[in-house]
Motif scaffolding. Structure first.
Motif, PDB file in Angstrom:
ATOM      1  N   HIS A  31      64.881 -15.855   7.413  1.00  0.00           N
ATOM      2  CA  HIS A  31      63.947 -16.802   7.859  1.00  0.00           C
ATOM      3  C   HIS A  31      64.279 -16.941   9.287  1.00  0.00           C
ATOM      4  CE1 HIS A  31      62.372 -19.056   4.175  1.00  0.00           C
ATOM      5  NE2 HIS A  31      63.072 -18.318   3.610  1.00  0.00           N
ATOM      6  N   LEU A  32      65.357 -16.660   9.758  1.00  0.00           N
ATOM      7  CA  LEU A  32      65.525 -16.690  11.248  1.00  0.00           C
ATOM      8  C   LEU A  32      64.838 -15.749  11.943  1.00  0.00           C
ATOM      9  CD1 LEU A  32      66.783 -18.027  13.625  1.00  0.00           C
ATOM     10  CD2 LEU A  32      69.008 -16.685  13.197  1.00  0.00           C
ATOM     11  N   MET A  33      63.866 -16.013  12.751  1.00  0.00           N
ATOM     12  CA  MET A  33      62.996 -14.833  13.271  1.00  0.00           C
ATOM     13  C   MET A  33      62.832 -15.115  14.798  1.00  0.00           C
ATOM     14  SD  MET A  33      59.993 -14.304  10.756  1.00  0.00           S
ATOM     15  CE  MET A  33      60.457 -14.315   8.706  1.00  0.00           C
ATOM     16  N   GLY A  34      63.202 -15.987  15.360  1.00  0.00           N
ATOM     17  CA  GLY A  34      63.113 -16.191  16.720  1.00  0.00           C
ATOM     18  C   GLY A  34      63.757 -17.365  17.336  1.00  0.00           C
ATOM     19  N   ARG A  35      63.575 -17.882  18.731  1.00  0.00           N
ATOM     20  CA  ARG A  35      64.119 -18.710  19.412  1.00  0.00           C
ATOM     21  C   ARG A  35      62.977 -19.651  20.239  1.00  0.00           C
ATOM     22  NH1 ARG A  35      69.582 -20.797  18.509  1.00  0.00           N
ATOM     23  NH2 ARG A  35      70.845 -19.137  17.679  1.00  0.00           N
ATOM     24  N   SER A  36      62.984 -21.019  20.098  1.00  0.00           N
ATOM     25  CA  SER A  36      61.854 -21.740  20.874  1.00  0.00           C
ATOM     26  C   SER A  36      62.271 -21.304  22.328  1.00  0.00           C
ATOM     27  CB  SER A  36      62.088 -23.073  20.630  1.00  0.00           C
ATOM     28  OG  SER A  36      63.246 -23.539  21.045  1.00  0.00           O
ATOM     29  N   PHE A  37      60.918 -21.651  23.012  1.00  0.00           N
ATOM     30  CA  PHE A  37      60.959 -21.187  24.542  1.00  0.00           C
ATOM     31  C   PHE A  37      62.104 -22.456  25.240  1.00  0.00           C
ATOM     32  CE2 PHE A  37      58.824 -22.300  28.686  1.00  0.00           C
ATOM     33  CZ  PHE A  37      59.133 -21.071  29.409  1.00  0.00           C
ATOM     34  N   LYS A  38      61.818 -23.711  25.179  1.00  0.00           N
ATOM     35  CA  LYS A  38      62.463 -24.554  26.024  1.00  0.00           C
ATOM     36  C   LYS A  38      64.142 -24.793  25.709  1.00  0.00           C
ATOM     37  CE  LYS A  38      61.372 -28.812  26.638  1.00  0.00           C
ATOM     38  NZ  LYS A  38      60.513 -30.110  27.119  1.00  0.00           N
ATOM     39  N   PRO A  73      66.784 -22.399  16.955  1.00  0.00           N
ATOM     40  CA  PRO A  73      66.461 -21.618  15.849  1.00  0.00           C
ATOM     41  C   PRO A  73      65.117 -21.686  15.211  1.00  0.00           C
ATOM     42  CG  PRO A  73      68.589 -22.399  15.470  1.00  0.00           C
ATOM     43  CD  PRO A  73      68.064 -23.090  16.686  1.00  0.00           C
ATOM     44  N   ARG A  74      64.167 -20.658  15.008  1.00  0.00           N
ATOM     45  CA  ARG A  74      63.050 -20.816  14.508  1.00  0.00           C
ATOM     46  C   ARG A  74      62.693 -19.695  13.341  1.00  0.00           C
ATOM     47  NH1 ARG A  74      60.203 -24.593  17.981  1.00  0.00           N
ATOM     48  NH2 ARG A  74      61.662 -26.096  17.972  1.00  0.00           N
ATOM     49  N   GLY A  75      61.945 -20.271  12.450  1.00  0.00           N
ATOM     50  CA  GLY A  75      61.617 -19.380  11.462  1.00  0.00           C
ATOM     51  C   GLY A  75      59.984 -19.349  11.459  1.00  0.00           C
ATOM     52  N   VAL A  76      59.385 -18.488  10.332  1.00  0.00           N
ATOM     53  CA  VAL A  76      58.013 -18.435  10.286  1.00  0.00           C
ATOM     54  C   VAL A  76      57.458 -19.835   9.841  1.00  0.00           C
ATOM     55  CG1 VAL A  76      57.928 -17.564   7.888  1.00  0.00           C
ATOM     56  CG2 VAL A  76      56.146 -17.049   9.322  1.00  0.00           C
ATOM     57  N   VAL A  77      56.296 -20.262  10.182  1.00  0.00           N
ATOM     58  CA  VAL A  77      55.788 -21.695   9.753  1.00  0.00           C
ATOM     59  C   VAL A  77      54.328 -21.319   8.888  1.00  0.00           C
ATOM     60  CG1 VAL A  77      54.813 -23.698  10.564  1.00  0.00           C
ATOM     61  CG2 VAL A  77      56.828 -22.799  11.761  1.00  0.00           C
ATOM     62  N   SER A  78      53.787 -20.461   9.382  1.00  0.00           N
ATOM     63  CA  SER A  78      52.413 -20.285   8.757  1.00  0.00           C
ATOM     64  C   SER A  78      52.342 -18.800   8.152  1.00  0.00           C
ATOM     65  CB  SER A  78      51.221 -20.414   9.806  1.00  0.00           C
ATOM     66  OG  SER A  78      51.322 -19.420  10.749  1.00  0.00           O
ATOM     67  N   ALA A  79      51.220 -18.309   7.961  1.00  0.00           N
ATOM     68  CA  ALA A  79      50.969 -17.151   7.282  1.00  0.00           C
ATOM     69  C   ALA A  79      49.640 -16.240   7.853  1.00  0.00           C
ATOM     70  CB  ALA A  79      50.728 -17.065   5.666  1.00  0.00           C
ATOM     71  N   GLY A  80      49.297 -17.058   8.981  1.00  0.00           N
ATOM     72  CA  GLY A  80      48.227 -16.531   9.638  1.00  0.00           C
ATOM     73  C   GLY A  80      48.407 -16.270  11.110  1.00  0.00           C
ATOM     74  N   SER A  81      47.158 -16.368  11.913  1.00  0.00           N
ATOM     75  CA  SER A  81      47.242 -16.207  13.355  1.00  0.00           C
ATOM     76  C   SER A  81      47.536 -17.388  14.229  1.00  0.00           C
ATOM     77  CB  SER A  81      45.832 -15.877  13.959  1.00  0.00           C
ATOM     78  OG  SER A  81      44.756 -16.775  13.554  1.00  0.00           O
ATOM     79  N   ASP A  82      47.807 -18.616  13.496  1.00  0.00           N
ATOM     80  CA  ASP A  82      48.309 -20.041  13.880  1.00  0.00           C
ATOM     81  C   ASP A  82      49.681 -19.889  14.082  1.00  0.00           C
ATOM     82  OD1 ASP A  82      48.476 -19.923  11.337  1.00  0.00           O
ATOM     83  OD2 ASP A  82      48.018 -22.031  10.904  1.00  0.00           O
ATOM     84  N   GLU A  83      50.561 -18.968  13.755  1.00  0.00           N
ATOM     85  CA  GLU A  83      51.972 -18.699  13.607  1.00  0.00           C
ATOM     86  C   GLU A  83      52.618 -19.007  15.225  1.00  0.00           C
ATOM     87  OE1 GLU A  83      55.771 -18.814  13.019  1.00  0.00           O
ATOM     88  OE2 GLU A  83      54.215 -18.903  11.809  1.00  0.00           O
ATOM     89  N   ARG A 132      63.492 -26.255  11.688  1.00  0.00           N
ATOM     90  CA  ARG A 132      64.295 -25.519  11.138  1.00  0.00           C
ATOM     91  C   ARG A 132      63.886 -24.249  10.262  1.00  0.00           C
ATOM     92  NH1 ARG A 132      68.906 -28.250  12.406  1.00  0.00           N
ATOM     93  NH2 ARG A 132      68.729 -30.533  12.149  1.00  0.00           N
ATOM     94  N   PRO A 133      64.473 -23.341  10.397  1.00  0.00           N
ATOM     95  CA  PRO A 133      63.945 -21.926   9.779  1.00  0.00           C
ATOM     96  C   PRO A 133      64.277 -22.368   8.416  1.00  0.00           C
ATOM     97  CG  PRO A 133      65.422 -21.107  11.563  1.00  0.00           C
ATOM     98  CD  PRO A 133      65.408 -22.811  11.576  1.00  0.00           C
TER      99      PRO A 133
END
Length: 999
Positions: free
Chosen positions: A45-52, A56-66, A303-304
């Motif tokens: 679930h952990l796939m990235g980090r936020s900008f500021k 920890p960030r994980g996927v939120v959507s399943a499309g281009s609005d991710e 959270r992820p």
């Protein structure tokens, strides 16, 4: 490793395993997966980090609005791409993905210290922090900001991929291949209209792909979908394009499409393009883009493991992936209940459905009870816990609007739903108006500006049946609008999940508001608190709130954050949402690669290199070339052992002594024809044209509305209603566009036609004392004597048997002619003149010699001796203004106080005290070289050359109060010394009386 893949579920190929890596670790996925679904199937679930804050960030959507799952992906050397959305990237063998915005690793990121210091990074912190002390900017602030700026890592290698582009015309363009779009395409396609239907995902179906339990006209939804796709494929007038995103909707129903062609292939065919840009002109457009699910705003909603309920449904039904074993659902809308039911039936232990509404449809609670799901109505979520993945959910009962005692629910996923927002980005591109629907608490399409129809959830209709029937109606209306006989089929859907809900601003919290973080824009770390702070600090416009907080400025363009941000801003402002409004949606709809826009224009074809008909002769005779605008031009013609300086000196001497031949074909040429041609020319150019006789030429000066010089050229009057207008080489298209703009928008009553003839005429310039002797034997039916054909004459005749327009003009100060012949005869005429000119020691010369010769005479080159801020007076061209003319473009601006004020920069000549020194073009000029830095600059050198005719260097420059400084010595600092030069207000260095023009 725990697998969350469900056997024999979804639309993926369970018999085809695909290997890929994420942050160097190898994983297995299935053919048909996206990168996001494959990682979720592996429990990642952990796939990235936020900008500021680097949270920890994980996927939120399943499309281009991710907004969160953005990764660097590589397909080999020269094929690295940052910020790839894992929800869109299809899985392929050998795919290499890396997380972004973290160091040293995704799980342990030192940048997360920013999260601890969150109180220092509130909205607008950069405006407040980096203003003082000013001395810190260069040494401290700027380096830190530059290092922190950006998301992902830019590619360092040239792009190895190819890109393509294509134009298309169609009767009906359907955007979105969900139920509404498919029904629209069927209705229009059955009428015989040409139809294109596009969808950004890998297959058609939209929400149907996540709703296999629904039946349409008695068929399971997936069976109906297969039949619909088969029918569309069988219609020869219908084109179905998947993996194609409509990125922009422009005037007159022009739509830009970005089609992904080979990104999903492990081994693309040799030479196959990666992506293709389509420019589609449609007679009618149907927007069937559906709606976007809104997240709920509560502390710890980032959270992820916290994702949209609709996304979890998509991962379950489309990819056979269970996003958690113990998910909890938090909702304000019915649709999330169906996600809970589907997950429970797939084997997940749904912890609870937490609904902020005190009551819901009893059928929902009854079914939840039957599935063993606890329901908590009238409850809110106040926080979540977990470091790298959500572990628990804190819920509280709402009692009389207040938060009651907390309760902790252990879970491994939180699925949220705050309702749905119609997707109106493309509609907004057309400047169509939006209207607020108070019942739906959403903006809907209002007044249209294009031939467009909006169908389904895009205009607030929920449910499969409603979308199908509305789409069919829209498709039939579009077909009928172009004259086709079309009807709308009626559809029925059983077990339809229509649903309803409420719109919330943000959920309450029982924690310290100073430490709570309820996120709106996940990528940019914008919280509800930031929006309210922006309002408190004076931001009243939603556009100002956006820029102050950066809400909606992430790569998803606010698809997930804009409405929630608006609702909180409207609450803080005490206004209704329509009074606050939405921020502007701009193309492209989703991030699009530069390669797609560039298309074929890359490498050697990045800019088209235009060549004249005489170019091959110049190449065969050893010319050195230089780019001028989009043209390749002969720069100079070196002989054996000559450098540029020697070659140019020889060309200058030969031309002034006898005759030089020059290829001037690149000059812009515009034919101005019509009964009102004279009126048009009078209005466009500063000069007077009404009294110019047929067969005569005049120098023409063109200004912008601001009064500054835009272009110039010699203009010949061929007939009472016809002018041959020449422009600078680089200004041809710009001048034609400017003329067309005025003709179509300001003076549409004038009967004038404009035609670009730049490439229709080859132009050969003969310059020098023997030019007439060389040319005269080739000219039929025209007396070239001084009395019959004086300077600034033009005539139609034949030259060497070729039809020609012959101009008696000079850009060298010598006796000169310019022969215009049809381009196909250009080289033949050149070779005839070259052969005959041997008796006069004819010399071909290039652009560098042309520059020297014209500078000796003080003739300007627009764009070199002007910089967009010079008026005719500044350039010494007041004589080119028709004093009696009532108006022309830019006339009013010439009388503005700033345009006639003292101290303006003026074009003057410069002679260096050391005649052997040639100044550098662009060099700055000062009065006192010993003044403290930063020095006060008086102007700069625009042109500088060695003059063979004068035996010394010369230069042109623009200098403040230049003409008033006649005779003054000024200074030109260069890195190793300071050069002194004397100002001369007369820019004509050679033959000031102009006697040689009639030699």
């Amino acid at each position: 490793m725990t697998s969350y893949r469900l056997p024999n579920r979804g639309r993926v190929d369970h018999n085809k395993t695909v290997r890929f890596t994420f942050d160097g670790k190898s994983y297995d996925g299935l053919a048909g997966d996206t990168l996001a679904s494959a990682l979720l199937a592996n429990g990642v679930h952990l796939m990235g980090r936020s900008f500021k804050y680097h949270r920890p960030r994980g996927v939120v959507s399943a499309g281009s609005d991710e907004p969160n799952a953005l990764m660097g992906t590589s397909r080999g050397p020269g094929r690295f791409e940052p910020n790839t959305r894992a929800t869109i990237q299809e899985l392929r063998d050998g795919l290499e993905a890396t997380s972004q915005n973290r160091w040293p690793s995704l799980a342990f990121d030192l940048g997360s210290v920013n999260d601890r210091l969150g109180s220092l990074f509130s909205a607008g912190f950069y405006y407040k922090t980096f203003m003082w002390p000013r001395a810190f900017w260069d040494r401290v602030y700027e380096p830190i900001i530059r290092n922190a700026a950006g998301l992902g890592v830019s590619p360092t290698e040239p792009d190895a991929d190819r890109y393509a582009s294509r134009f298309a015309h169609t009767d009906v363009l359907v955007i979105g291949a969900g139920p509404a779009g498919l029904a629209a395409a069927l209705a229009a396609g059955r009428s015989g209209a040409s139809v294109m239907i596009v969808d950004e995902t890998t297959e058609c179906g939209g929400s149907l792909l996540s709703e296999p339990s629904i039946t349409i006209d008695g068929k399971p939804s997936w069976n109906w979908l297969a039949a619909a796709i088969t029918e569309l494929a069988s219609l020869p007038n219908v084109t179905v394009m998947t993996r194609t995103t409509a990125i922009g909707y422009y005037h007159q129903n022009l739509v830009g499409l970005a089609q992904r062609l080979t990104d999903h292939l492990a081994a693309p065919p040799n030479g196959a393009p990666r992506e293709r840009l389509w420019r589609v002109r449609a007679r009618e457009v149907v927007l069937a883009q559906g709606a976007l699910e809104k997240p709920l705003i509560f502390d710890g909603n980032d959270r992820p493991g916290v994702m949209l309920a609709g996304a979890a449904q998509t991962y379950l039904h489309r990819y056979g992936v269970k996003v958690g074993d113990r998910p909890a659902i938090v909702t304000a809308h019915d649709s999330a209940w169906f996600a809970a039911f589907d997950l429970a039936e797939a084997g997940a232990k749904v912890v609870a459905v937490v609904d902020v509404r005190p009551t819901v449809d009893r059928a929902l609670t009854d079914r939840a009870r039957a599935l063993g799901i606890e329901t908590l109505l009238g409850h809110t979520v106040t926080s979540t816990s977990g470091r790298l993945r959500v572990k628990s959910l804190r819920v509280n009962r709402l009692e009389s609007g207040k938060v009651g005692a907390p309760r902790s629910l252990s879970c491994d996923a939180v699925l949220m739903c705050g309702g749905w927002t119609p997707s109106l980005h493309l509609f907004s591109h057309t400047k169509g108006s939006l209207s607020w629907d108070d019942k739906l608490k959403a903006f809907l399409p209002g007044k249209k500006t294009e031939a467009v129809h909006i169908a389904g959830a895009g205009r607030g209709l929920w449910g499969i049946a409603a979308a199908l029937n509305d789409g069919a109606t829209a498709g039939a209306q579009a077909a009928r609008a172009i004259g086709r006989d079309a009807s709308a089929q009626a559809y029925a859907a059983a077990a339809d999940r229509t649903g309803r809900g409420v719109t919330l601003k943000e959920l309450s919290t029982d924690r310290n508001p100073a430490t709570a973080k309820a996120f709106i824009d996940f990528q940019n770390d914008v919280t509800a608190k930031d929006i309210r702070l922006a309002v408190r600090e004076g931001m009243r416009s939603i556009e100002h709130v956006k820029r102050y907080t950066t809400n909606g400025m992430a790569t998803d363009q606010g698809k997930m954050s804009n409405i929630n941000g608006l609702m909180i801003a409207s609450d803080a402002l005490g206004k209704e949402p329509p009074q606050v409004g939405l921020t502007t949606f701009r193309p492209p709809y989703t991030p699009t690669t530069f390669g797609t826009f560039a298309g074929y224009h890359q490498g050697s074809t990045f800019e088209l290199t235009r060549k004249t008909p005489i170019d091959p002769w110049a190449e065969a005779h050893g010319a050195a070339f230089e780019p001028v605008a989009l043209w390749r031009r002969a720069w100079y013609f070196p002989k054996s052992g000559e450098d540029m300086h020697a070659a140019v000196g020889r060309e200058c001497r030969a031309t002034r002594a006898s005759v030089g031949i020059f290829d001037a074909s690149t000059l812009g040429k515009i034919e101005v024809v019509g009964p009102d041609a004279v009126t048009f020319m009078e209005r466009m150019y500063t000069n007077a044209w009404a009294k110019l006789g047929v067969g005569r030429c005049r120098y023409g000066l063109l200004l912008g509305e601001d009064g500054f010089i835009r272009d110039d050229g010699v203009i010949g009057r061929l007939a009472a209603d016809r002018f041959h207008v020449t422009t600078t080489t680089g200004g041809a298209a710009r001048v034609l566009n400017m003329m067309e703009d005025y003709l179509q928008t300001e003076w549409p009553d004038l009967k004038v036609w404009l035609t670009s003839t730049t490439e229709q005429w080859a132009v050969i310039a003969l310059q020098g004392p023997n030019a007439r002797k060389l040319l005269e034997p080739f000219v039929e039916g025209l007396d070239l004597s001084e009395a019959s054909f004086p300077h600034m004459s033009v005539a139609t005749c034949k030259v060497a048997g070729f039809p020609a327009r012959l101009f008696r003009v000079s850009f060298t100060g010598e006796l000169g002619f310019e022969v215009n012949v049809p381009a196909r005869h250009g080289r033949a005429l050149w070779e005839k003149l070259w052969e005959a000119g041997q008796q006069y020691n004819i010399c071909p010369y290039g652009t560098e010699t042309m520059h020297v010769l014209r500078a000796e005479k003080g003739y300007i080159i627009v764009g070199q001796d002007t910089d967009g801020t010079l008026t005719p007076d500044d350039a010494g061209l007041n004589w080119a203004i028709g004093k009696a003319k009532p108006d022309f473009v830019g006339k009013r601006s010439l009388s503005r106080p700033d345009m006639v004020a003292k101290g303006r920069k003026q074009l003057v000549g410069l002679l260096t005290d050391d005649p052997k020194i040639v100044l550098q073009e662009g060099a700055q000029i000062v009065a006192d070289p010993n003044q403290p830095k930063p020095m006060t600059m008086l102007g700069h050198v625009t042109s500088a050359y060695w003059s063979e005719a004068l035996g010394r260097s010369i230069a042109l420059a623009v200098i403040a109060d230049g003409r008033a400084r006649d005779g003054q010595t000024l200074h030109i600092p260069i890195p190793d010394r300071t050069i002194t030069a004397r100002v001369i207000k007369n820019t004509v260095f050679y033959d000031p009386e102009g006697k040689r023009l009639s030699a």
